[in-house]
Design an enzyme around this catalytic site. Structure first.
Site, PDB file in Angstrom:
ATOM      1  N   HIS A 161      10.838  25.040  34.028  1.00 27.12           N
ATOM      2  CA  HIS A 161       9.575  25.766  34.249  1.00 27.12           C
ATOM      3  C   HIS A 161       7.956  25.115  34.749  1.00 27.12           C
ATOM      4  CE1 HIS A 161      11.109  29.456  32.292  1.00 27.12           C
ATOM      5  NE2 HIS A 161      11.428  29.536  33.295  1.00 27.12           N
ATOM      6  N   CYS A 248       5.738  29.882  25.258  1.00 28.25           N
ATOM      7  CA  CYS A 248       6.951  31.469  26.459  1.00 28.25           C
ATOM      8  C   CYS A 248       7.008  32.101  24.824  1.00 28.25           C
ATOM      9  CB  CYS A 248       7.986  30.730  26.928  1.00 28.25           C
ATOM     10  SG  CYS A 248       8.783  28.829  25.516  1.00 28.25           S
TER      11      CYS A 248
END
Ligand code: CIR
Length: 255
Positions: A161, A248
């Protein structure tokens, strides 16, 4: 106004998690749960009111709540994760956000993971990664434009990501791995490079003036402190095996 942190307990099936750039290494479930609780304690100490969702037995990656939504001051965007196995995670996240924000959805064929969205003021940098596609990024841009946000697509290479490659560690300072993202994209911001032997070290979670940071990257930690960044360390080594890190595991916003 309260700072809210939405989290979710570690799934008992976390050993079946998605992996892209890592090879599978057994995750110690009790230890992962303990580390996750310590992470939540840390958020609480930093002033967050932690809302923990119950674990989802059949959703191995569901502890990584960041990927399911983007929460801005004015609105919440429910994502459509890039891997099929993670799509059902958004249902309960939408339910958890509903009391706090008006909700919009990313729709097919768009895909978007929250881990690809780095908010710096009114700019949303969005990783054009293996998980987020152009349609998803375009939908996001359209949804947030009325609220004055500008979306900037960013190429990332070699990592999961955008926020594996770059995060914010102070008001105008980023932490990044320039092998995975081009620093020139972030004009006007200062940045610190991860230590070369710690390529995964760019993920840090800034809460007010404090940077929550993994104990797994001591050399980069040192660099942060030398630059005057106030760091609080948490051990999330078991969650790192699932290709996750500190940003996250929470959705943090004011309400
Ligand atoms: C996945 O591959 O989707 C999970 N195993 C890891 C997700 C980590 N999310 C994040 O960094 N935002």
């Amino acid at each position: 106004m309260m700072q809210i942190a939405i989290t979710r307990q570690v799934s008992p099936s976390i050993n079946q998690c998605e992996l892209t750039y890592l090879t599978r290494d057994a995750i110690d479930l009790p230890l992962a749960k303990q580390q996750h609780r310590q992470y939540e304690d840390c958020l609480e100490k930093l002033g967050c009111e932690v809302h923990t969702l119950p674990s989802e037995e059949n959703l191995p990656d569901s502890v990584f709540v960041e990927d399911a939504a983007i929460v801005l001051g004015e609105v919440g965007i429910i994502t459509r994760p890039g891997v099929e196995s993670r799509r059902p995670e958004v249902v309960s996240i939408a339910g958890a956000l509903l009391p706090f924000r008006e909700i919009f959805y990313i729709k097919p064929p768009g895909t978007l993971d929250g881990g690809d969205v780095l908010q710096i003021g009114k700019t949303l940098y969005v990783g054009n990664s293996g998980r987020s596609n152009n349609a998803g990024i375009a939908q996001l841009a359209e949804l947030v434009m009325p609220f004055g946000y500008n979306v900037v697509g960013v190429d990332v290479y070699g990592c999961l990501h955008l926020k594996s490659a770059v995060t914010q560690v102070a008001h105008d300072v980023l932490l990044l791995n320039r092998a995975w993202v081009n620093p020139d994209v972030f004009m006007g911001l200062d940045y610190i490079d991860v230590h070369p032997v710690e390529p995964h070290a760019a993920n840090a979670l800034l809460i007010d003036q404090t940077t929550v940071y993994s104990t797994t990257y001591p050399l980069t930690h040192d660099r942060l402190e030398k630059k005057g960044i106030h760091v609080v360390a948490v051990d999330v080594s078991e969650l790192i095996k699932a290709e996750g890190a500190v940003t996250c595991c929470s959705l943090i916003f004011l309400a």
